[in-house]
Motif scaffolding. Structure first.
Motif, PDB file in Angstrom:
ATOM      1  N   ASN A 170      -3.357   0.700  -2.097  1.00 22.89           N
ATOM      2  CA  ASN A 170      -2.404   0.509  -1.024  1.00 22.89           C
ATOM      3  C   ASN A 170      -3.060   0.939   0.274  1.00 22.89           C
ATOM      4  OD1 ASN A 170       0.100   0.114   0.255  1.00 22.89           O
ATOM      5  ND2 ASN A 170       0.493   2.321   0.119  1.00 22.89           N
ATOM      6  N   ARG A 171      -2.929   0.094   1.267  1.00 26.06           N
ATOM      7  CA  ARG A 171      -3.457   0.438   2.579  1.00 26.06           C
ATOM      8  C   ARG A 171      -2.267   0.555   3.499  1.00 26.06           C
ATOM      9  NH1 ARG A 171      -8.253  -1.065   6.380  1.00 26.06           N
ATOM     10  NH2 ARG A 171      -6.984  -2.222   7.817  1.00 26.06           N
TER      11      ARG A 171
ATOM     12  N   GLY B 140      -0.797  -3.067   3.226  1.00 25.39           N
ATOM     13  CA  GLY B 140       0.033  -3.438   2.096  1.00 25.39           C
ATOM     14  C   GLY B 140      -0.657  -3.101   0.794  1.00 25.39           C
ATOM     15  N   GLN B 141      -0.131  -3.655  -0.278  1.00 26.27           N
ATOM     16  CA  GLN B 141      -0.685  -3.357  -1.584  1.00 26.27           C
ATOM     17  C   GLN B 141      -1.709  -4.405  -1.976  1.00 26.27           C
ATOM     18  OE1 GLN B 141       2.971  -3.231  -3.841  1.00 26.27           O
ATOM     19  NE2 GLN B 141       2.884  -1.004  -3.833  1.00 26.27           N
ATOM     20  N   PHE B 142      -2.594  -4.004  -2.836  1.00 22.65           N
ATOM     21  CA  PHE B 142      -3.532  -4.990  -3.378  1.00 22.65           C
ATOM     22  C   PHE B 142      -3.824  -4.672  -4.834  1.00 22.65           C
ATOM     23  CE2 PHE B 142      -5.952  -1.656  -1.242  1.00 22.65           C
ATOM     24  CZ  PHE B 142      -6.870  -1.282  -2.206  1.00 22.65           C
TER      25      PHE B 142
END
Lengths: 147, 136
Positions: free
Chosen positions: A81-82, A101-103
């Motif tokens: 998550n950024r 967002g998430q990755f």
């Protein structure tokens, strides 16, 4: 392979093909492999040797604690998550290009990994995961016994 | 925060620096870093993604009203390994912006952490007093 060494035309073609292959090979050695397109975020590079691989990914501004790395068999899974910067009162964005967002990304390696020995470091925004090849997956040299 | 938001694939792409008039002296490829720019009453902040850059290899230059950020990357190639598959290239970062505000050059602050450069450019405080014109 030369299909027929007495056929001049075909051997000429073979030589030409060989020359082209050699050129491509030298180009590859010089610049590394051709750039592939990442399936999902983040983009990854894979370095290999006979004993394993190192997977690197550029993930600037991430809290390493938000990263989840798991390995099963020959598949590496990366989740993270950024988070976005929280803006204060009266602050407004002019430009917003940095994604947040998430990755999640799963990556299949060409060999089975010894999951117990996987190590990961995060330095200067670059994640580096060392994945040793499982002993059971390594090619075994077979001794020929003379009778 | 929107927890379900996902980073798009295009965020993984690096934009190569277009060749301008002046050629680069470093043989490495250069990329345009992704940035966020925000403004408050006191300052303009530039946040740039520059993975591989540390405090010693980053350069911030403000000339006239053009801010240029440069980050040199010395790629660490894993010893004893060969690059078998690549989705990204490494290289330096260069980007310039024209600032519309008057910036107090002496108070510019910058820091690099985890490959993210943050530059705070304080605006010049208005020193002129409002002059009231008296009719008479």
């Amino acid at each position: 392979m030369l299909s027929n060494p007495f056929n001049f035309r075909s051997s000429f073609r073979e030589a030409e093909r060989l020359r082209r292959d050699m050129n491509e090979l030298f180009e590859m050695l010089d610049r590394g492999p051709r750039l592939s397109v990442a399936a999902t975020y983040p983009a990854m590079n894979v370095w290999t040797n006979p004993d394993g691989a190192i997977v690197t990914a550029e993930l600037p501004g991430i809290n390493p604690e938000d990263l989840e790395i798991s390995v099963q068999g020959d598949t590496l899974t990366l989740r993270g998550n950024r988070s976005a910067d929280a803006l204060g009162e009266g602050e407004a964005y002019h430009r917003r290009e940095r994604g947040n967002g998430q990755f999640q990304r799963a990556f299949q390696l060409p060999f089975a990994v010894d999951a117990a020995k996987v190590e990961a470091t995060y330095e200067l925004g670059v994640l580096s995961i060392t994945l040793p090849r499982a002993e059971s997956d390594k090619p075994r040299k077979i001794q020929v016994a003379s009778a | 925060m929107a927890e379900s938001k996902e980073i798009e694939v295009r965020e993984a792409e690096k934009q190569e620096l277009a060749q301008s008039g002046a050629e680069r002296t470093r043989a490495q490829q250069a990329f345009v870093p992704r940035v966020d720019i925000y403004e408050t009453d006191e300052m303009v902040a530039v946040v740039a993604d520059m993975p591989g850059v540390d405090a010693g290899s980053v350069d911030i230059n403000l000339e006239q009203s053009v801010l240029t950020i440069t980050g040199n990357v010395n790629e660490k190639r894993p010893e004893g390994y060969t690059l078998a598959y690549a989705e990204y290239r490494t290289g330096d970062y260069v980007r310039s912006f024209t600032l519309s505000n008057q910036i107090d050059q002496d108070r510019i602050e910058a820091g690099v952490k985890d490959g993210v450069l943050r530059v705070h450019l304080p605006k010049v405080r208005p020193t002129s007093k409002k002059i009231t014109v008296s009719a008479g």
